[in-house]
Each structure stands twice: as C-alpha cells, then as structure tokens.
Design a protein around this motif. Sequence first.
Motif, PDB file in Angstrom:
ATOM      1  N   PHE A 169       0.838  -1.205   0.000  1.00 27.02           N
ATOM      2  CA  PHE A 169       0.000   0.000   0.000  1.00 27.02           C
ATOM      3  C   PHE A 169       0.869   1.250   0.000  1.00 27.02           C
ATOM      4  CE2 PHE A 169      -2.243   3.417   2.146  1.00 27.02           C
ATOM      5  CZ  PHE A 169      -3.533   3.359   1.622  1.00 27.02           C
ATOM      6  N   ALA A 170       1.886   1.258   0.866  1.00 24.13           N
ATOM      7  CA  ALA A 170       2.773   2.416   0.969  1.00 24.13           C
ATOM      8  C   ALA A 170       3.537   2.639  -0.337  1.00 24.13           C
ATOM      9  CB  ALA A 170       3.751   2.225   2.123  1.00 24.13           C
ATOM     10  N   ASN A 171       4.067   1.562  -0.924  1.00 26.03           N
ATOM     11  CA  ASN A 171       4.832   1.689  -2.165  1.00 26.03           C
ATOM     12  C   ASN A 171       3.953   2.176  -3.318  1.00 26.03           C
ATOM     13  OD1 ASN A 171       7.153   0.816  -0.876  1.00 26.03           O
ATOM     14  ND2 ASN A 171       6.857  -1.330  -1.454  1.00 26.03           N
ATOM     15  N   GLU A 172       2.728   1.636  -3.402  1.00 26.14           N
ATOM     16  CA  GLU A 172       1.800   2.064  -4.446  1.00 26.14           C
ATOM     17  C   GLU A 172       1.427   3.535  -4.275  1.00 26.14           C
ATOM     18  OE1 GLU A 172      -1.641  -0.312  -5.502  1.00 26.14           O
ATOM     19  OE2 GLU A 172      -0.694  -2.052  -4.574  1.00 26.14           O
TER      20      GLU A 172
ATOM     21  N   GLY B  66       3.587   9.548 -10.023  1.00 26.35           N
ATOM     22  CA  GLY B  66       3.067   9.355 -11.378  1.00 26.35           C
ATOM     23  C   GLY B  66       1.823  10.156 -11.684  1.00 26.35           C
ATOM     24  N   GLY B  67       1.270  10.817 -10.674  1.00 29.00           N
ATOM     25  CA  GLY B  67       0.102  11.646 -10.899  1.00 29.00           C
ATOM     26  C   GLY B  67      -1.194  10.883 -11.086  1.00 29.00           C
ATOM     27  N   ASP B  68      -1.248   9.624 -10.625  1.00 28.88           N
ATOM     28  CA  ASP B  68      -2.487   8.838 -10.779  1.00 28.88           C
ATOM     29  C   ASP B  68      -3.077   8.469  -9.424  1.00 28.88           C
ATOM     30  OD1 ASP B  68      -0.417   7.191 -10.111  1.00 28.88           O
ATOM     31  OD2 ASP B  68      -0.926   5.584 -11.511  1.00 28.88           O
ATOM     32  N   ILE B  69      -3.153   9.441  -8.529  1.00 26.36           N
ATOM     33  CA  ILE B  69      -3.643   9.201  -7.173  1.00 26.36           C
ATOM     34  C   ILE B  69      -5.099   8.760  -7.174  1.00 26.36           C
ATOM     35  CG2 ILE B  69      -4.292  11.604  -6.817  1.00 26.36           C
ATOM     36  CD1 ILE B  69      -2.853   9.188  -4.182  1.00 26.36           C
TER      37      ILE B  69
ATOM     38  N   LYS C 225      -6.685   5.479  -5.311  1.00 23.92           N
ATOM     39  CA  LYS C 225      -7.809   5.494  -4.376  1.00 23.92           C
ATOM     40  C   LYS C 225      -8.910   4.539  -4.822  1.00 23.92           C
ATOM     41  CE  LYS C 225      -7.070  10.192  -2.642  1.00 23.92           C
ATOM     42  NZ  LYS C 225      -7.624  11.558  -2.527  1.00 23.92           N
ATOM     43  N   ALA C 226      -9.181   4.507  -6.115  1.00 28.78           N
ATOM     44  CA  ALA C 226     -10.222   3.613  -6.628  1.00 28.78           C
ATOM     45  C   ALA C 226      -9.865   2.159  -6.371  1.00 28.78           C
ATOM     46  CB  ALA C 226     -10.413   3.854  -8.125  1.00 28.78           C
ATOM     47  N   ARG C 227      -8.586   1.802  -6.541  1.00 27.55           N
ATOM     48  CA  ARG C 227      -8.160   0.417  -6.324  1.00 27.55           C
ATOM     49  C   ARG C 227      -8.395  -0.026  -4.886  1.00 27.55           C
ATOM     50  NH1 ARG C 227      -3.843   1.684  -9.497  1.00 27.55           N
ATOM     51  NH2 ARG C 227      -2.454   2.020  -7.722  1.00 27.55           N
TER      52      ARG C 227
ATOM     53  N   GLU D 263      -3.074   8.871   4.251  1.00 27.83           N
ATOM     54  CA  GLU D 263      -3.877   8.281   3.175  1.00 27.83           C
ATOM     55  C   GLU D 263      -4.621   7.046   3.662  1.00 27.83           C
ATOM     56  OE1 GLU D 263      -5.798   7.564  -0.248  1.00 27.83           O
ATOM     57  OE2 GLU D 263      -4.698   9.381   0.306  1.00 27.83           O
ATOM     58  N   PHE D 264      -3.962   6.236   4.480  1.00 28.75           N
ATOM     59  CA  PHE D 264      -4.626   5.031   4.987  1.00 28.75           C
ATOM     60  C   PHE D 264      -5.780   5.408   5.919  1.00 28.75           C
ATOM     61  CE2 PHE D 264      -5.242   1.153   7.439  1.00 28.75           C
ATOM     62  CZ  PHE D 264      -5.165   0.187   6.441  1.00 28.75           C
TER      63      PHE D 264
END
Length: 456
Positions: free
Chosen positions: A179-182, A189-192, A196-198, A222-223
């Motif tokens: 989770f932390a690495n992603e 990468g600008g795909d936050i 979140k959706a995942r 975030e968690f």
Amino acid sequence: MITASSEHTWKQISDELKSAVGPSLFDVWLAPLKLTRLDGNQLTLEAPAASRAWVTDRFGQILKSSAQSIIGADAEVHVSAAGQDPRQSVASTESHFAAEAGSELNPKYCFEQFVIGNGNRFAHGAALAVAENPGTAYNPLFICGPPGVGKTHLLHSIADYARRHGNGVRVHLTGAEAFANEFISSLRGGDINAFKARHRNADLVLVDDVQFLMAKAKTEEEFFHTFNSLRESGAQIVLTCDRPPRDLNKLEERLRDRFDSGLVADISAPDLATRVAVLNARAQLDQIEIEDDAVVELIATRVERNLRALEGALIRVVAYASLSGRNINTALAEEVLDGLFPQKPHEPKSVKLSVEEIRAVVGEHYEVSVTELCSSSRVASVLWPRQVAMYLARDHSGASLATIAASFGGRNHTTALSACKRVEQRISEDAEQANQLRQLGDQLFKTSANTRGDRS
C-alpha cells in the motif's frame, strides 16, 4: 410506468426492510434500490451495478419476505443492475474479484487447511464469522500475534472463502508495505485517483502487516482516509499486525483508535499439540509418508514458536532423506535439525534416558511410588508427578508419546500429549515450577550417569 400506488407499496416494503436489517445496513445497501416495475405479485428493483450481486446474495431472502408481508405470500422479487442485463452482472463482479485478488491468493491458505489450537481458536472463529457475514459484525477485525503463527493464513482464508462463496463480493487483498509503495508511486506518477479507486472500491478489504505503516506520515494520512471511506461505504475491513493496536507507538493515535474500535483477536505461539497437528496436516497435503510418529514429535519439539519455520524444518528433513536415499527416522531428523534447531543445553543427544529411569527419578523426587504413577489415581499429589514424568520422558527418552503413555499404566497417546501440554502451560505461568523442572532435568542425567558408572 411507476404509479403512485406502486410507489406507496414500495415505501411500505422499504419500511419493512429497514426494520428487519437496521438503519445502518439499510442506508448502505438497500436505500440505493430503485423500483422499476410492480406487476401484480412481481416486484422488479434496480441496484447499482457494483453491488447488485452482493445485495441479491446477502439480502435476497429478506427482500422476498418483506415483499410478501406487503404484497402477499406469492410475491416474487427480481433485482437487476443499473444499465446492465441482470444475467451479466454476477459474472462481471466475479471477474472483477479475480483481477484484484485472485492472483495474490495462496491456494494452501484456506480454512480447510488451517489447524485450530488453543492459541488461535478465537481468531479462527472471528475470521470465519467475518468471511460468512462481512460487514455485519467485527468490523474492523484486527488479528495480531508474533511472526509465523498463522495471521496471513487466516487473511487469505477469508479472501478464499469470499472468492468461492461470496457471489460477486469485491475483495481487495494487499499488504501495508505494498500500500505504501503504491501510494508513493501514484504521487510521483500523478495517478492518485486510480490508486484510491483500487483500494476503496471494494466490499471486503484485507491488509496484511499494518505495522509497516508506522513512521510514514503521508502514508498514514492516506490510509486513515481510506479506512474512513471503507467504513462509511459499509465495507468489511480485516487487518493483521505483529502487535496489538495499543503497542503501535509510532502510529498516529487516531489510527490506533480505529484499529481498536472493532474486534482485536490475538494469536499466541502454538503449543506442542498444535505443532504436531500442523506437521501432520502439511505432510498429508504434500503427500509425504512418515511412518514413525517420533519424527514428527521431534520436529515439533525442536521448533517451538514459528509455524513457517516448523514446516520448513519438515521440508528440510524430507528433502535430505530424498537426496541422500535414506529413510526418514529420528536419527536422520536429528542430524538435519541439529544445525538450525539445536537441542537445549540440558539435552545432550548422546545420552537418551529410558522411560523407566525417568519414572523412577521423578517418583523419588515427588515421593510417589512407580506403582502410584502407573495407577488410575487422579489425586493432585499423583497426577502432577505423572504429568511431569511424561513431559520429561518426551524430552529426554526419545520414545514416542504412544510408548511413553503405555509405560504409565497402558494409557494412550492423547493422555501423554495432554500431560505435556498441561506442564508446558504451568511452567510458562509459574517461574518456580519451571526452575524446579530444569533442576529435575539436570538430576535425571546425573543419576543416569552415576548408574551407568556403577554398572561399568
């Protein structure tokens, strides 16, 4: 066409549903349902595509009984997915599960292969309850314990059960480190939003090793929001950790409070009986034939706290026997294990005592005759020395539990196993008793050495 009468009937049914499941569950799962058709006794509803299969499986019978109470005993309820053919909605949610978690599941980690013992019985029961009824109780479920006691096994078992019996439940299985690495990668990468959706669009979320969230401020933040989002949507959350929430000192207090808000189920190190059962289960699963029970007992005695190490020791013994062309016996097992799991200092392998010697020394120490030790008496002054003698015989004689038990009045294997377990429990709680048994163990070898010296 929806008439005013149909809307009124649906409102009455909705009130019945709310009364049956409670306001919280109703608001999450049933309030989004829309009436699309009411034709006589046929009620057709529309559910969000993502939750249609879940609602049908979890609340189908309640929907039907509530409709029957208002429309009549012959009422039928049909739930379709918004913008989808009802026949396709279940299939699509099942494939969604496979894409998220199917490739991550360990096929050996299922409830059928989980060995239940005193140290994990409570956690197993809680995990099974969550798997059968996610989101309705024990939310979140927090499973904690030292490494190698079965936490990850239970986590995968819940996911496996949902995959096989959940009828489209969306499951997301991950680890806190992943989770932390992603999260870091998504920020760079600008795909936050995709991140979140995942992690938030699921009905059952399982996160392994949450201790790895500690001291990561942005990841904790975030968690925290992910956790809140899941709770608000009614999703079931299951977490594992190597310590209870209160001991996660470097984690934000608000996260610790949320982890502690559900059910905390701890798993302790496996006792001897559980370790033996785990080895037998693994041998059966891998189709390994071990004819001598003493080999399993030897491995279980040497490897005391970690189930992964326990299974690794079994594989090492079997592999060594296969590569060397030798039979699996206690001599080979000792040879293999001595390097990784050496015997305790007071257990020199060159000297094996007989059960009779141990029985005599223990009887003399507690002032109980051998006849009493072998009798059916269960008075405390006899029962405890008998249990101690069986425990010491297991550790120092090299005899199997069946042989040891038979040497005490023809008792069976389970009696000796129970005796060893009781002694282990008592010395773990009573330091004085533990010290007495260490001294008694030393006395055994001194007495044996003197006896052998006299004979020579």
